[in-house]
Design an enzyme around this catalytic site. Structure first.
Site, PDB file in Angstrom:
ATOM      1  N   GLU A 172       2.705   5.443  27.091  1.00 33.72           N
ATOM      2  CA  GLU A 172       1.877   4.764  28.085  1.00 33.72           C
ATOM      3  C   GLU A 172       2.604   3.612  28.779  1.00 33.72           C
ATOM      4  O   GLU A 172       2.636   3.518  30.000  1.00 33.72           O
ATOM      5  CB  GLU A 172       0.602   4.226  27.416  1.00 33.72           C
ATOM      6  N   HIS A 219       2.099   6.253  31.480  1.00 35.67           N
ATOM      7  CA  HIS A 219       0.771   5.987  32.020  1.00 35.67           C
ATOM      8  C   HIS A 219       0.637   6.603  33.409  1.00 35.67           C
ATOM      9  O   HIS A 219       1.568   6.563  34.218  1.00 35.67           O
ATOM     10  CB  HIS A 219       0.541   4.480  32.100  1.00 35.67           C
ATOM     11  N   SER A 238      -7.504   5.192  32.957  1.00 33.65           N
ATOM     12  CA  SER A 238      -7.187   3.771  32.893  1.00 33.65           C
ATOM     13  C   SER A 238      -8.463   2.952  33.078  1.00 33.65           C
ATOM     14  O   SER A 238      -9.406   3.111  32.312  1.00 33.65           O
ATOM     15  CB  SER A 238      -6.102   3.426  33.916  1.00 33.65           C
TER      16      SER A 238
END
Length: 529
Positions: free
Chosen positions: A338, A434, A208
């Site tokens: 995600e 995610h 990220s």
């Protein structure tokens, strides 16, 4: 001091728990056959006269520094539950080091002091957190299992986040958080041999915002030569123009008082916690201010690396395509679903309407009529799936894929992956969301994040997939050939789905074609146009 600690001290370097670094001597501990050292400063505390300044090398110390406890994170909006003092007996002087935000932690299977010439590969983790939160002290980032099973030295680090690290401040260098990361890598270069690591075989890896930081480091002159390999997991596409960054900082300063401006002199008058609160206030208003800040307003994240022309000279995709970092081998990839995690956190699962999907497709889509284009490309997708797809594509999936393409176009070697294995929690409703890759990467499957995604009892399939992640990442750090490099003419990736991991054609071909002509660039300030 415990009896075990006394034994370690008495035997000294014979157990690998004490060693000498450039700044002084440190004492760590043995955990599961791995030597662990926590909270070692790599730069001076960025407070007082050094607030908002570029990092400066840590000063030395006399005697033996206790390195058994994590250093404190930079003041931030969200602090994970599992930080602070997860190990240790409460003794030592860590409590007095509240301003030492810039520290590293090291896990070494080489038992420093006895195997100092081991020359093991080194893996340096850069945590995520939307450039506004996060800490290397999170138990999920414990590097013990990766170090032990992979035969690598693992390093994690804290860096400045939020206003302290990424806000645009007049009189301060831009991207101070990135400069902190460079300083940590310089510390690794100068000290890692003492831990049995090879400074010539350093791999940076992160997820990220950590992956976004790595994309920036790849094209930063200051970082050149500090690492030879990189792993970028779910790269966000949000890099700011100076105009956008300056306007967001102006809004943050206004939260402190009607006449406060974002300058070093004026912001330094406020405690870091006050700046955190001001940043949070702006973040809450962002979704209603798309007219002022553009599509990034929907992320409610007022910080990102700034393409300032100096610290970060160009957007990573542009610079890589022109050959920057072509000598750095790269792994880059993303998770299939995600945005599903954020949908769940916002209570949107099962709640997205057709109108909401059309609105998001208009805001984020890559072509003139993205609503029609996405529906044609994904004919079986309902409104909620289209909503999730375009957000995932804009924020993580396509920035990651385009980074791979840019590196390949620039002459670099890059390998791609996609995680498709669904998180077991909530009956699989989160999909391959995610951050699912983070516990799989470290093998810490019972921590806070892992429990949220996998439940209290992670399935055997999670253990097997985690072993695959750790084996692949460690092999890459050691320079061993893995799956075939990415070829933009025939995109093939390693698909990690648990039961059957295989190299295959890129599964998101429909989205890839939709975004093929798009170019990721620094986000502008719409109001300035």
């Amino acid at each position: 001091m415990t009896a075990a600690d006394s034994a370690e001290t008495e035997t000294g370097t014979a157990t690998g728990t004490e060693l000498s670094l450039a700044a002084g001597r440190v004492r760590g501990r043995l955990e599961g056959g791995v030597a662990v050292f926590r909270g070692i400063p790599y730069a001076q505390p960025p407070v007082g006269a050094l607030r908002f300044a570029a990092p400066r090398p840590a000063t030395g110390w006399a005697g033996v520094r206790d390195a058994r406890e994590y250093g404190p994170p930079c003041p931030q909006a969200v602090v994970p539950n599992e930080i602070g003092r997860p190990v240790g007996d409460g003794e030592g002087d860590a409590a007095a080091r509240v301003d030492e935000w810039l520290t590293v932690n090291v896990w070494s299977p080489a038992l420093p002091g006895t195997d100092r010439a081991a020359g093991l590969p080194v893996m340096v983790w850069i945590h995520g957190g939307a450039y506004m939160s996060g800490t290397a002290g999170d138990a999920g980032y414990d590097g013990g299992r990766l170090a032990r099973d992979g035969g690598v030295v693992v390093v994690t680090l804290n860096y400045r986040v939020g206003v302290e690290g990424f806000a645009w401040i007049e009189g301060a260098p831009a991207n101070r958080g990135l400069l902190d990361q460079v300083a940590a890598l310089e510390w690794v270069r100068d000290n890692i041999t003492a831990f049995g690591g090879d400074p010539g075989r350093v791999t940076v890896f992160g997820e990220s915002a950590g992956a976004g930081s790595i994309a920036a480091l790849l094209v930063m002159e200051r970082a050149a030569g500090l690492f030879s390999r990189a792993i970028a997991q779910s790269v966000p596409g949000t890099y700011f123009s100076p105009e956008l960054a300056a306007d967001l900082s102006t809004a943050i300063a206004a939260e402190l008082g009607p006449d406060v401006r974002p300058t070093v002199a004026e912001l330094a008058a406020f405690a870091p916690d006050r700046l955190v609160t001001a940043g949070e206030a702006v973040a809450r208003t962002m979704p209603a201010r798309e007219d002022r800040w553009g599509a990034v307003a929907r992320t409610a994240v007022p910080y990102s690396p700034v393409v300032d022309g100096d610290v970060l000279p160009r957007a990573p995709w542009e610079a890589l395509a022109d050959g920057a970092a072509r000598d750095v081998e790269l792994i880059v990839g993303h998770n299939r679903d995600e945005y599903r995690l954020f949908s769940a956190m916002a209570g949107q699962l099962g709640q997205v309407t057709e109108e909401q999907a059309r609105d998001l497709l208009r805001a984020f889509g890559p072509v003139a009529d993205s609503a029609a284009a996405y529906r044609a490309a994904h004919p079986a997708a309902d409104a909620e799936r289209l909503h999730e797809l375009v957000f995932s594509d804009w924020l993580f999936r396509m920035p990651s894929l385009h980074l791979a393409r840019a590196h390949a176009d620039g002459g670099g070697v890059v390998r791609c992956y996609e995680l498709t294995w669904p998180a077991p929690a909530m009956g699989g409703a989160l999909g391959a969301c995610h951050a699912l890759d983070v516990p799989l990467t470290f093998g810490n499957l019972t921590g806070r994040l892992a429990t949220m995604l996998m439940g209290e009892e992670p399935p055997a399939e999670a253990e097997a997939l985690s072993a695959r992640f750790r084996a692949e990442w460690a092999a890459f750090a050691a320079g061993r050939t893995q799956w075939p490099p990415y070829d933009p003419k025939r995109p093939r990736v390693l698909v990690l789905d648990g039961a059957a991991n295989a190299v295959t054609d890129y599964p998101e071909e429909a989205s890839r074609l939709l975004w093929e002509a798009h170019r990721f660039a620094p986000l502008p300030l719409p109001a300035a146009g």
